[in-house]
Scaffold this motif. Structure first.
Motif, PDB file in Angstrom:
ATOM      1  N   GLY A   1       0.903  -1.281   0.054  1.00 17.55           N
ATOM      2  CA  GLY A   1      -0.093  -0.059   0.066  1.00 17.55           C
ATOM      3  C   GLY A   1       0.682   1.302  -0.105  1.00 17.55           C
ATOM      4  O   GLY A   1       0.667   2.155  -0.959  1.00 17.55           O
ATOM      5  N   THR A   2       2.050   1.187   0.976  1.00 20.48           N
ATOM      6  CA  THR A   2       2.839   2.434   0.870  1.00 20.48           C
ATOM      7  C   THR A   2       3.418   2.759  -0.277  1.00 20.48           C
ATOM      8  O   THR A   2       3.589   3.911  -1.027  1.00 20.48           O
ATOM      9  CB  THR A   2       3.853   2.237   1.854  1.00 20.48           C
ATOM     10  OG1 THR A   2       3.242   1.870   3.265  1.00 20.48           O
ATOM     11  CG2 THR A   2       4.766   3.358   2.200  1.00 20.48           C
TER      12      THR A   2
ATOM     13  N   ARG B   1       0.786   3.931  -3.247  1.00 15.16           N
ATOM     14  CA  ARG B   1       0.327   5.115  -2.963  1.00 15.16           C
ATOM     15  C   ARG B   1       1.357   6.246  -3.394  1.00 15.16           C
ATOM     16  O   ARG B   1       1.082   7.026  -4.074  1.00 15.16           O
ATOM     17  CB  ARG B   1      -0.113   5.468  -1.699  1.00 15.16           C
ATOM     18  CG  ARG B   1      -1.481   4.974  -1.186  1.00 15.16           C
ATOM     19  CD  ARG B   1      -1.880   5.350   0.277  1.00 15.16           C
ATOM     20  NE  ARG B   1      -0.949   4.938   1.033  1.00 15.16           N
ATOM     21  CZ  ARG B   1      -1.204   3.731   1.740  1.00 15.16           C
ATOM     22  NH1 ARG B   1      -2.176   2.973   1.490  1.00 15.16           N
ATOM     23  NH2 ARG B   1      -0.451   3.416   2.839  1.00 15.16           N
TER      24      ARG B   1
ATOM     25  N   ALA C   1       1.624   6.168  -7.222  1.00 11.66           N
ATOM     26  CA  ALA C   1       0.581   7.103  -7.690  1.00 11.66           C
ATOM     27  C   ALA C   1       0.701   8.504  -7.538  1.00 11.66           C
ATOM     28  O   ALA C   1       0.574   9.005  -8.714  1.00 11.66           O
ATOM     29  CB  ALA C   1      -0.775   6.516  -6.957  1.00 11.66           C
ATOM     30  N   ALA C   2       1.274   8.924  -6.393  1.00 14.76           N
ATOM     31  CA  ALA C   2       1.209  10.389  -6.115  1.00 14.76           C
ATOM     32  C   ALA C   2       2.562  10.869  -7.103  1.00 14.76           C
ATOM     33  O   ALA C   2       2.443  11.781  -7.716  1.00 14.76           O
ATOM     34  CB  ALA C   2       1.643  10.399  -4.711  1.00 14.76           C
TER      35      ALA C   2
ATOM     36  N   ARG D   1      -3.537   6.630 -10.976  1.00 16.37           N
ATOM     37  CA  ARG D   1      -4.832   6.337  -9.847  1.00 16.37           C
ATOM     38  C   ARG D   1      -4.369   5.088  -9.381  1.00 16.37           C
ATOM     39  O   ARG D   1      -3.809   3.902  -9.857  1.00 16.37           O
ATOM     40  CB  ARG D   1      -6.063   5.971 -10.808  1.00 16.37           C
ATOM     41  CG  ARG D   1      -6.472   7.294 -11.203  1.00 16.37           C
ATOM     42  CD  ARG D   1      -8.170   7.279 -11.766  1.00 16.37           C
ATOM     43  NE  ARG D   1      -8.570   6.187 -12.371  1.00 16.37           N
ATOM     44  CZ  ARG D   1      -9.594   5.543 -12.537  1.00 16.37           C
ATOM     45  NH1 ARG D   1     -10.544   5.899 -11.533  1.00 16.37           N
ATOM     46  NH2 ARG D   1      -9.855   4.399 -13.097  1.00 16.37           N
ATOM     47  N   HIS D   2      -4.834   4.927  -8.163  1.00 13.29           N
ATOM     48  CA  HIS D   2      -4.439   3.751  -7.175  1.00 13.29           C
ATOM     49  C   HIS D   2      -5.795   3.041  -6.682  1.00 13.29           C
ATOM     50  O   HIS D   2      -6.534   3.675  -6.145  1.00 13.29           O
ATOM     51  CB  HIS D   2      -3.623   4.379  -5.783  1.00 13.29           C
ATOM     52  CG  HIS D   2      -3.370   3.174  -5.050  1.00 13.29           C
ATOM     53  ND1 HIS D   2      -3.622   3.160  -3.595  1.00 13.29           N
ATOM     54  CD2 HIS D   2      -2.862   2.097  -5.172  1.00 13.29           C
ATOM     55  CE1 HIS D   2      -3.157   2.210  -3.027  1.00 13.29           C
ATOM     56  NE2 HIS D   2      -2.595   1.448  -3.999  1.00 13.29           N
TER      57      HIS D   2
ATOM     58  N   ASP E   1      -2.770  -2.785  -6.008  1.00  9.96           N
ATOM     59  CA  ASP E   1      -1.938  -3.654  -5.290  1.00  9.96           C
ATOM     60  C   ASP E   1      -2.752  -4.810  -4.555  1.00  9.96           C
ATOM     61  O   ASP E   1      -4.119  -4.408  -4.318  1.00  9.96           O
ATOM     62  CB  ASP E   1      -1.182  -2.973  -4.082  1.00  9.96           C
ATOM     63  CG  ASP E   1      -1.947  -2.511  -2.909  1.00  9.96           C
ATOM     64  OD1 ASP E   1      -2.676  -3.064  -2.026  1.00  9.96           O
ATOM     65  OD2 ASP E   1      -2.273  -1.033  -2.966  1.00  9.96           O
TER      66      ASP E   1
ATOM     67  N   ASP F   1      -6.238  -0.179  -3.868  1.00  7.02           N
ATOM     68  CA  ASP F   1      -6.147  -1.226  -3.071  1.00  7.02           C
ATOM     69  C   ASP F   1      -6.990  -2.169  -3.065  1.00  7.02           C
ATOM     70  O   ASP F   1      -8.371  -2.105  -2.518  1.00  7.02           O
ATOM     71  CB  ASP F   1      -6.155  -0.422  -1.522  1.00  7.02           C
ATOM     72  CG  ASP F   1      -6.298  -1.493  -0.445  1.00  7.02           C
ATOM     73  OD1 ASP F   1      -6.127  -2.603  -0.707  1.00  7.02           O
ATOM     74  OD2 ASP F   1      -6.453  -0.893   0.742  1.00  7.02           O
TER      75      ASP F   1
END
Ligand code: DC
Length: 195
Positions: A16-17, A20, A23-24, A29-30, A103, A32
């Motif tokens: 996740g980390t 994200r 994506a940033a 776009r992300h 992810d 989960d």
């Protein structure tokens, strides 16, 4: 531009980390995807019907991050009808214009085998359990056994089990800081974008 970053790996490995952060950094776009299964597990009732009728409100529930929700998610995720109901949404998201990061457990193997970048993010069970314990607190030994049990169920199920795609790049975050892991992943994405 259609460009997909697929990130798979066991619970609390840092997917996740990393997702994200990619994506940033690249304006993608992300998604989960674990949240989809968590929402199905939390909804109760028949899991396949729950998966077919998921709404944005279901995904916005505040109780989806708990250990109980993780276990419920892992159980419903073993049902082929549940997985089938969630495939189209994930595939559309993965191949939507503008770049996407997903992810989960089966992104590079089942949802988007054509992904431009595939990462398999992992770490020792002890490191992952420690990170999860920092988030959720409680008894550390219970958190470790929960992580191990969920890994076993996710790896041993017959429907889209957790495994690295043959062409995935492995990132072991056991001895990496979050910044180091993110830097490694971003370098791989940048290299693929420049190809
Ligand atoms: O990533 P997470 O811990 O939020 O995922 C919760 C559970 O959902 C995980 O134990 C297995 C399932 N899952 C899955 O089967 N496939 C995915 N792509 C994502 C999650």
């Amino acid at each position: 531009m259609i460009f997909t970053v697929a990130i798979d790996g066991p619970a609390a490995a840092g997917k996740g980390t990393i997702g994200r952060a990619i994506a940033a950094r690249f304006g993608f776009r992300h998604l989960d995807t674990g949240l989809l299964y968590r929402a199905v597990g939390a909804k109760g009732g028949d899991p396949a019907s729950a998966a077919r009728s998921l709404t944005p409100d279901d995904l916005a529930r505040h109780d989806l991050r708990s250990m109980e929700a993780g276990q419920a998610a892992s159980r419903v995720a073993a049902l082929p009808e549940v997985r089938a109901a969630l495939v189209d949404f994930q595939r559309r998201f993965a191949r939507s214009e503008g770049g996407a990061v997903l992810d989960g457990r089966d992104i590079g193997t089942v949802i988007c085998p054509e992904a431009e970048v595939k990462l398999y993010v992992t770490a020792s069970a002890e490191r992952r359990a420690h990170r999860r314990w920092l988030e959720v607190g409680g008894d550390a030994a219970t958190v470790l056994s929960e992580v191990v049990e969920r890994d076993r169920r996710d790896t041993e199920r017959s429907a889209a089990p957790l495994k690295a795609a043959a062409d995935a790049v492995m990132i072991d975050t056991s001895d990496l800081s979050a910044d180091e892991a993110v830097a490694r992943a971003c370098a791989l994405v940048l290299a693929a974008l420049n190809r």
